[in-house]
Design an enzyme around this catalytic site. Structure first.
Site, mmCIF file in Angstrom:
data_model
loop_
_atom_site.group_PDB
_atom_site.id
_atom_site.type_symbol
_atom_site.label_atom_id
_atom_site.label_comp_id
_atom_site.label_asym_id
_atom_site.label_seq_id
_atom_site.Cartn_x
_atom_site.Cartn_y
_atom_site.Cartn_z
ATOM 1 N N LYS A 112 0.831 -1.209 0.000
ATOM 2 C CA LYS A 112 0.000 0.000 0.000
ATOM 3 C C LYS A 112 0.864 1.258 0.000
ATOM 4 C CE LYS A 112 -4.348 -1.641 1.828
ATOM 5 N NZ LYS A 112 -5.433 -1.398 2.752
ATOM 6 N N LYS A 289 -4.483 -10.460 -7.069
ATOM 7 C CA LYS A 289 -5.656 -10.608 -6.210
ATOM 8 C C LYS A 289 -6.805 -9.727 -6.717
ATOM 9 C CE LYS A 289 -5.798 -8.579 -2.155
ATOM 10 N NZ LYS A 289 -5.597 -8.115 -0.791
ATOM 11 N N LYS A 292 -10.404 -4.096 -4.531
ATOM 12 C CA LYS A 292 -11.186 -2.871 -4.729
ATOM 13 C C LYS A 292 -10.364 -1.799 -5.419
ATOM 14 C CE LYS A 292 -13.660 -3.542 -0.379
ATOM 15 N NZ LYS A 292 -13.561 -3.288 1.057
HETATM 16 P P1 AMP Z 1 -10.903 -5.662 2.698
HETATM 17 O O1 AMP Z 1 -11.686 -5.356 1.494
HETATM 18 O O2 AMP Z 1 -9.427 -5.489 2.499
HETATM 19 O O3 AMP Z 1 -11.419 -4.995 3.925
HETATM 20 O O4 AMP Z 1 -11.068 -7.242 2.960
HETATM 21 C C1 AMP Z 1 -12.125 -7.779 3.694
HETATM 22 C C2 AMP Z 1 -12.075 -9.284 3.746
HETATM 23 O O5 AMP Z 1 -12.163 -9.812 2.410
HETATM 24 C C3 AMP Z 1 -10.796 -9.855 4.358
HETATM 25 O O6 AMP Z 1 -11.126 -10.983 5.138
HETATM 26 C C4 AMP Z 1 -9.999 -10.255 3.163
HETATM 27 O O7 AMP Z 1 -9.112 -11.318 3.442
HETATM 28 C C5 AMP Z 1 -11.079 -10.697 2.184
HETATM 29 N N1 AMP Z 1 -10.637 -10.528 0.788
HETATM 30 C C6 AMP Z 1 -10.358 -9.373 0.154
HETATM 31 N N2 AMP Z 1 -9.978 -9.597 -1.129
HETATM 32 C C7 AMP Z 1 -10.023 -10.946 -1.288
HETATM 33 C C8 AMP Z 1 -9.752 -11.820 -2.395
HETATM 34 N N3 AMP Z 1 -9.385 -11.349 -3.591
HETATM 35 N N4 AMP Z 1 -9.919 -13.159 -2.200
HETATM 36 C C9 AMP Z 1 -10.323 -13.644 -1.012
HETATM 37 N N5 AMP Z 1 -10.585 -12.882 0.057
HETATM 38 C C10 AMP Z 1 -10.448 -11.542 -0.061
#
Ligand code: AMP
Ligand code: TRP
Length: 425
Positions: A112, A289, A292
């Protein structure tokens, strides 16, 4: 040991299939086996700048998504992180028990910080170019190449000169900051400590997340261990006492498996990385990955995408030219593997079963099959989200109730932490 599940998602932009399959979908089942808390982590979101209006909207959307995906806000506690002050208070205390060396190992910070460095470098590049052009224009005016009349009125010569010089100095400072890699904010660096505080403020024992959060959870365990060692307790850990559930919370912690915490102040939280799709990849690049922050909307499926959009995104998804049936092989066929994983996860079958189902498909047929499965799975979620978002007052009521219940659990634990470290309470 009484179990408690805790997890959270940042309210930034639209939730995507990675958030759903990697995290939220698994929470739904867990809430029936464990007392559970699901948090909307807005304090984590502001570790990179968020537009205030957009943040407010994203918080409600995330709450709507949790509920639409099947989280029952009566049973589980659904709330917004910033509305329970224990998170920030405990984070400070934990900051004081976290060696910098541990934070330096965190890969997400490095990624990041690199993103924000690249963003800033771009801004500098454009601002410098703009400055150069303005100066060139001024020179043309001075040399009479461009008519003085209207143009000089607009340019307000002196002011412009001042702006250009100020900007040059600011840009030089910023470049110096980048050289010293100090553009990323302190909050981004201590992000995992706040995450540890989220979990430990409730003495949560199980944390269901996607694969990318594994390292942060190991750190949360290390921090809990550091605190436990600094303040050894002779009596049994307080997490097993009902007094710490907060009587107003309405949560009962079922007693089940032991965690490795016995004896310490904080239980050591266990990561739960569940299901077939612990790491959902971008539809445009099977080695990246799904995220967002990817510039391309076609790299991900949003929970709010309509049927047509889903179909288009899947049709455009990258595939490969390997001969024979479509097979899971992460090293050689990352895109095919990702699509198979997604298909298996939404159909609730194993990868092997998915491979058998699609054995006679070429990519075109498989993509149609996959799009249909995704649409069937996501359409009811989307419809429910639309319904929930139509009644913002009701969503706010649910979140307020959740916040009160969460504070009921966290406050007695925080009080005990303060007592332990010698703060007046
Ligand atoms: P965040 O959007 O970073 O707050 O992620 C929220 C949750 O979604 C966390 O548990 C992450 O590990 C999961 N997550 C985010 N992106 C992925 C992805 N591409 N594949 C699997 N899990 C994800
Ligand atoms: N850092 C997590 C993510 O980006 C979100 C999060 C914050 C979280 N606090 C948490 C997840 C506590 C689990 C438990 O995905």
């Amino acid at each position: 040991m009484n179990s408690l599940v805790f997890s959270g998602v940042q309210p930034t932009g639209n939730l995507h299939l990675g958030n759903y399959l990697g995290a939220i979908k698994n929470w739904v089942g867990l809430q029936h086996q464990h007392a559970s808390m699901f948090c909307i982590v807005d304090m984590h979101a502001i570790t990179v700048f968020q537009d205030p209006i957009a943040l407010q909207k994203a918080i409600r959307e995330t709450a709507a998504a949790y509920i639409a995906c099947g989280i029952d806000p009566e049973k589980s506690i659904v709330f917004v992180q910033s509305t329970v002050s224990a998170h920030a208070e405990l984070a400070w205390i934990l900051n004081c028990h976290t060696p910098l060396g541990w934070l330096n190992r965190m890969t997400q910070f490095k990624e990041k910080a690199q993103q924000s460095k690249l963003g800033t470098e771009n801004v500098i590049k454009f601002a410098k170019e703009l400055n150069k052009r303005i100066r060139r224009l001024q020179k043309s005016v001075d040399e009479g190449m461009v008519g003085h009349g209207l143009l000089s009125q607009y340019l307000e010569r002196e002011k412009l000169e001042k702006y250009c010089s100020t900007l040059e100095v600011a840009l030089a400072d910023l470049e110096e900051d980048i050289k010293n890699s100090s553009v990323a904010k302190l909050g981004l660096y201590s992000y995992p400590v706040l995450m540890a505080a989220d979990i430990l403020a409730y003495k949560a024992t199980h944390v269901p997340v996607g694969e990318d959060q594994k390292q942060h959870l190991e750190l949360a365990r290390d921090i809990a261990g550091a605190f436990n060692r600094a303040y050894p307790v002779s009596s049994p850990p307080c997490s097993s006492a009902d007094s710490h559930m907060g009587h107003g919370s309405g949560l009962t912690r079922p007693t089940d498996r032991e965690t490795s915490s016995v004896g310490g102040f904080f239980p050591l939280p266990e990561p739960l990385i569940l299901g077939e799709a612990t790491r959902v990849m971008s539809l445009r690049d099977g080695t990246k990955k799904m995220s967002k922050s990817d510039e391309s909307d076609f790299s991900r499926i949003h929970l709010m995408d309509d049927a047509d959009t889903i179909l288009q995104k899947i049709k455009k998804a990258k595939s490969d030219m390997e001969p024979g049936p479509i097979r899971y092989n992460l090293a050689v066929r990352p895109e095919a593997s990702n699509l198979i994983t997604i298909y298996a996860a939404v159909r609730g079958i194993s990868r092997a079963e998915a491979e058998t189902e699609i054995a006679n498909d070429n990519f075109s047929a498989f993509k149609t099959r996959l799009a249909e499965a995704l649409i069937a799975h996501l359409a009811p979620i989307r419809a429910k989200m639309v319904d929930l978002l139509a009644d913002a007052a009701e969503l706010d009521r649910i979140l307020k109730k959740g916040s009160e219940r969460a504070a009921d659990v966290a406050n007695p634990i925080l009080k005990e932490v303060k007592k332990t470290i010698g703060f007046p309470i």
